[in-house]
Design a protein around this motif. Structure first.
Motif, mmCIF file in Angstrom:
data_model
loop_
_atom_site.group_PDB
_atom_site.id
_atom_site.type_symbol
_atom_site.label_atom_id
_atom_site.label_comp_id
_atom_site.label_asym_id
_atom_site.label_seq_id
_atom_site.Cartn_x
_atom_site.Cartn_y
_atom_site.Cartn_z
ATOM 1 N N VAL A 153 -1.563 -59.110 54.086
ATOM 2 C CA VAL A 153 -1.601 -60.036 55.217
ATOM 3 C C VAL A 153 -1.328 -61.456 54.722
ATOM 4 N N ARG A 154 -0.542 -62.221 55.493
ATOM 5 C CA ARG A 154 -0.218 -63.598 55.141
ATOM 6 C C ARG A 154 -0.816 -64.558 56.166
ATOM 7 N N GLN A 155 -1.078 -65.758 55.712
ATOM 8 C CA GLN A 155 -1.767 -66.752 56.535
ATOM 9 C C GLN A 155 -0.947 -67.161 57.760
ATOM 10 N N LEU A 156 0.372 -67.146 57.669
ATOM 11 C CA LEU A 156 1.172 -67.569 58.818
ATOM 12 C C LEU A 156 0.995 -66.616 59.991
ATOM 13 N N ASP A 157 0.898 -65.311 59.726
ATOM 14 C CA ASP A 157 0.695 -64.355 60.818
ATOM 15 C C ASP A 157 -0.650 -64.573 61.494
ATOM 16 N N VAL A 158 -1.686 -64.812 60.703
ATOM 17 C CA VAL A 158 -3.008 -65.077 61.274
ATOM 18 C C VAL A 158 -3.007 -66.408 62.025
ATOM 19 N N PHE A 159 -2.352 -67.408 61.461
ATOM 20 C CA PHE A 159 -2.255 -68.716 62.101
ATOM 21 C C PHE A 159 -1.594 -68.608 63.466
ATOM 22 N N ARG A 160 -0.543 -67.816 63.548
ATOM 23 C CA ARG A 160 0.148 -67.652 64.828
ATOM 24 C C ARG A 160 -0.736 -66.959 65.856
ATOM 25 N N LEU A 161 -1.457 -65.939 65.449
ATOM 26 C CA LEU A 161 -2.346 -65.254 66.397
ATOM 27 C C LEU A 161 -3.472 -66.162 66.870
ATOM 28 N N LYS A 162 -3.886 -67.085 66.034
ATOM 29 C CA LYS A 162 -4.959 -68.019 66.440
ATOM 30 C C LYS A 162 -4.511 -68.988 67.522
ATOM 31 N N GLN A 163 -3.205 -69.130 67.741
ATOM 32 C CA GLN A 163 -2.714 -70.056 68.749
ATOM 33 C C GLN A 163 -2.775 -69.479 70.158
ATOM 34 N N LEU A 164 -3.082 -68.190 70.290
ATOM 35 C CA LEU A 164 -3.121 -67.555 71.611
ATOM 36 C C LEU A 164 -4.309 -68.069 72.415
ATOM 37 N N ARG A 165 -4.056 -68.339 73.674
ATOM 38 C CA ARG A 165 -5.118 -68.812 74.571
ATOM 39 C C ARG A 165 -5.368 -67.842 75.730
ATOM 40 N N GLU A 166 -4.388 -67.045 76.083
ATOM 41 C CA GLU A 166 -4.589 -66.070 77.146
ATOM 42 C C GLU A 166 -5.366 -64.871 76.617
ATOM 43 N N PRO A 167 -6.131 -64.184 77.455
ATOM 44 C CA PRO A 167 -6.981 -63.071 76.994
ATOM 45 C C PRO A 167 -6.158 -61.933 76.396
ATOM 46 N N VAL A 168 -6.702 -61.327 75.352
ATOM 47 C CA VAL A 168 -6.110 -60.164 74.698
ATOM 48 C C VAL A 168 -6.947 -58.947 75.054
ATOM 49 N N ASP A 169 -6.300 -57.904 75.541
ATOM 50 C CA ASP A 169 -7.026 -56.703 75.934
ATOM 51 C C ASP A 169 -7.291 -55.770 74.750
ATOM 52 N N VAL A 170 -6.267 -55.550 73.927
ATOM 53 C CA VAL A 170 -6.386 -54.618 72.799
ATOM 54 C C VAL A 170 -5.864 -55.305 71.549
ATOM 55 N N MET A 171 -6.653 -55.227 70.466
ATOM 56 C CA MET A 171 -6.233 -55.753 69.175
ATOM 57 C C MET A 171 -6.195 -54.608 68.169
ATOM 58 N N LEU A 172 -5.110 -54.551 67.366
ATOM 59 C CA LEU A 172 -4.947 -53.510 66.356
ATOM 60 C C LEU A 172 -4.915 -54.152 64.970
ATOM 61 N N SER A 173 -5.606 -53.547 64.032
ATOM 62 C CA SER A 173 -5.530 -53.955 62.625
ATOM 63 C C SER A 173 -5.730 -52.714 61.783
ATOM 64 N N HIS A 174 -5.217 -52.750 60.554
ATOM 65 C CA HIS A 174 -5.387 -51.584 59.687
ATOM 66 C C HIS A 174 -6.770 -51.580 59.046
ATOM 67 N N ASP A 175 -7.115 -52.640 58.328
ATOM 68 C CA ASP A 175 -8.468 -52.691 57.768
ATOM 69 C C ASP A 175 -9.423 -53.351 58.758
ATOM 70 N N PHE A 325 -0.487 -75.388 67.778
ATOM 71 C CA PHE A 325 0.750 -74.797 68.295
ATOM 72 C C PHE A 325 0.500 -73.888 69.491
ATOM 73 N N SER A 326 -0.615 -74.061 70.170
ATOM 74 C CA SER A 326 -0.807 -73.318 71.410
ATOM 75 C C SER A 326 0.245 -73.804 72.404
ATOM 76 N N PRO A 327 0.997 -72.891 73.013
ATOM 77 C CA PRO A 327 2.167 -73.288 73.803
ATOM 78 C C PRO A 327 1.798 -74.137 75.022
ATOM 79 N N SER A 328 2.620 -75.127 75.265
ATOM 80 C CA SER A 328 2.482 -75.948 76.467
ATOM 81 C C SER A 328 3.225 -75.279 77.618
ATOM 82 N N PRO A 329 2.986 -75.687 78.856
ATOM 83 C CA PRO A 329 3.743 -75.101 79.979
ATOM 84 C C PRO A 329 5.251 -75.276 79.826
#
Length: 561
Positions: A153-175, A325-329
């Protein structure tokens, strides 16, 4: 919507679909979606098997290739993420996600999609601290180190997921997210896996970045695998200030083997007004587009922008540089404007490479190539393909060039990096010379010119050589001249050239004492030099020598007695 969750597939895709068909036959209810939590092993042919971090004796082709070539058809829409035993040469071509086979979609190193109104996010790979802050520099064919680091896992992928503001229903991870075992029946887990105790006590069980995502995203469901056991937990995110109770239901499943609990079917509320189909997520596309300038494909450690500075545990952000980097309208509207019909439906543009379909023998290196799906996605969104950058070093897309931080940290590259070896692999890394679990990897350093040293060490060494006391040489044995390793007379004429030349010159010109006395003196000097060199050779090569007596004839020929 009826969703089936699979743990580790380990290439047994045909068996998973067969088990799901049996469940449908018994219940009479059709499954709408199958999600797999890693170790999918999407090997197309023998070349892909070479890119898997699995010892040769454990490598099996599995059944995925049948769905890749069209021999079989996936009976249900399938989503999967990557684990730590994957055909990395295949998955690296689909960094942002794509169709691994018709009806089988890979979420990428990190991704978010929408299926029938259900928002599903995923994070591929496992966590290893030594590679977390590095860029994605790996490329096929992999060596024994990059074959493992490519799925970390790399920090950029985690950083991008942290920018989400809308609700997530299902999250998948291996470990598992770190600490998740504390929210379930820990006693039952330790009865089944007692060797987890040490890792739990030391806080090493699970993925620390995944724990951060769990606390930030707070998804309704979180599914994992990796540890080959079924385990359920409930995480309560609510506090006294919250008006609504928020919980995350966690479930981990086993690997696909007879008698194991590797499949779970459940119903999740969805948008029944439209068809159940796979769609892009607008917020995620906006995050990808805005963070394209943070993409790093170097092997060095680098840092991402942080608004908290050093007080928040990270370096201060550059002046004026964006860190949220949470997206603006406006950014979301710009993404929606990229689609002509306003539909975010993912195109069914799977392309089978004829070179892969023909296949080659085991042991051939997998050729590195980009995937047409990823090329089309990058052109649409205006982002860069990490694999294309590694292979060709192209310029970054116009939507976002390299930032000041990217240019700065790209100049730093350690000559040697300490990479902790994977403790979940079947075999020992051959690069681990001393068996301590740490691999010292030499990297290509940057063009750094160091100043010349102030002291001339070569001159000091020559001075020390001149001042070294003479080595005592023992006297020669009586029969040293009869040794077969003694140099012939012709080989000793170079010894003490100056002195012997002077003696010969005196003899020829009549200098010195002259007469027979001079000839005797010359013979004495040269003979002593021969004996000194013979003794010196014996001192340099201290070994037992066989002695032989030789009889020289008058005509120069030799023969043994």
């Amino acid at each position: 919507m009826r969703i089936a969750v699979q743990g580790c597939a380990h290439g047994e895709l045909e068996r998973v679909y067969g088990t799901l068909a049996e469940v449908e036959r018994r219940t009479g209810v059709r499954t709408d979606l199958l999600v797999c939590c890693g170790d999918f092993q999407a090997a197309r042919d023998a070349r892909d098997m070479e890119s898997m971090a699995v010892p040769p004796k454990y490598r099996r082709m599995g059944s995925f290739y049948k769905y890749y070539t069209g021999e079989l058809v996936a009976p249900v829409l399938t989503l999967f993420i990557g684990g730590n035993h994957e055909a990395s040469a295949h998955l690296q071509e689909l960094s942002y996600g794509g169709w691994a086979a018709p009806g089988i979609y890979y979420l990428g190193t990190a991704g978010v999609v929408n299926v029938g109104g259900v928002r599903i996010a995923g994070l591929s790979g496992i966590y290893k601290g030594g590679d977390y802050a590095r860029g994605r520099h790996e490329r096929p064919p992999y060596d024994e180190r990059t074959k493992r680091s490519v799925y970390h896992v790399r920090q950029l992928d985690v950083f991008r997921l942290k920018q989400l503001r809308e609700p997530v229903d299902v999250m998948l991870s291996h470990d598992w997210p770190q600490g998740i075992e504390q929210h379930g029946d820990l006693g039952q887990l330790l009865r089944f896996k007692p060797f987890f105790q040490n890792d739990i006590d030391e806080g090493k069980l699970g993925n620390p970045p995944a724990r951060e995502l769990l606390n930030i995203l707070r998804p309704t469901y979180w599914f994992s695998a990796h540890l080959h056991c079924k385990y359920a937990a409930v995480v309560d995110h609510s506090s006294d200030d919250d008006q609504m109770r928020k919980q995350t239901k966690f479930l981990s499943l086993d690997k696909c083997l007879p008698g194991r609990r590797f499949l779970q079917v459940l119903d999740i509320a969805h948008d029944a007004s439209g068809p159940i189909r796979l769609q892009y997520d607008a917020e995620w596309l906006a995050v990808l587009r805005s963070t394209n300038g943070l993409l790093n494909v170097n092997s060095n450690v680098y840092y991402l922008p942080s608004g908290g500075g050093a007080a928040a545990g990270g370096p201060s952000s550059f002046d004026g540089e964006r860190y949220d980097f949470s997206p603006s309208p406006q950014e979301r509207s710009a993404v929606l404007g990229l689609f002509d019909d306003g539909s975010l439906a993912i195109p069914e543009n799977f392309v089978s490479n004829d070179a892969y379909r023909r296949g080659v023998g085991v042991g051939a290196a997998a050729a590195a190539t980009t995937n047409p799906q990823t090329e089309a996605f990058c052109r649409l969104l205006g982002v860069d393909d990490p694999l294309a950058l590694v292979l060709g070093g192209r310029r970054r897309a116009e939507s976002g060039g390299p930032t000041a931080a990217d240019r700065l940290f790209a100049a730093f590259d350690d000559d040697y990096s300490m990479i902790p070896d994977d403790d979940d692999d079947y075999s020992k890394n051959p690069d681990d010379d001393d068996g301590d679990g740490v691999v010292v990897v030499q990297r290509n350093s940057t063009s750094l010119v160091l100043p010349e040293p102030k002291n001339d060490r070569s001159e000091d060494a020559s001075c020390a050589e001149r001042n070294r006391p003479p080595v005592w040489t023992p006297p020669p044995p009586p029969d040293a001249k009869n040794d077969e390793n003694s140099p012939p007379e012709s080989d000793c004429r170079h010894v003490e050239k100056d002195e012997s030349s002077r003696c010969r010159s005196d003899a020829l010109t009549g200098g010195g004492s002259g007469g027979d006395g001079d000839d005797a003196e010359i013979a004495r000097v040269v003979g002593s030099r021969r004996e000194d060199e013979a003794v010196g050779r014996e001192r340099i090569e201290p070994k037992t020598l066989k002695r032989r007596n030789y009889h020289r004839e008058d005509d120069g020929g030799g023969g043994s007695d």
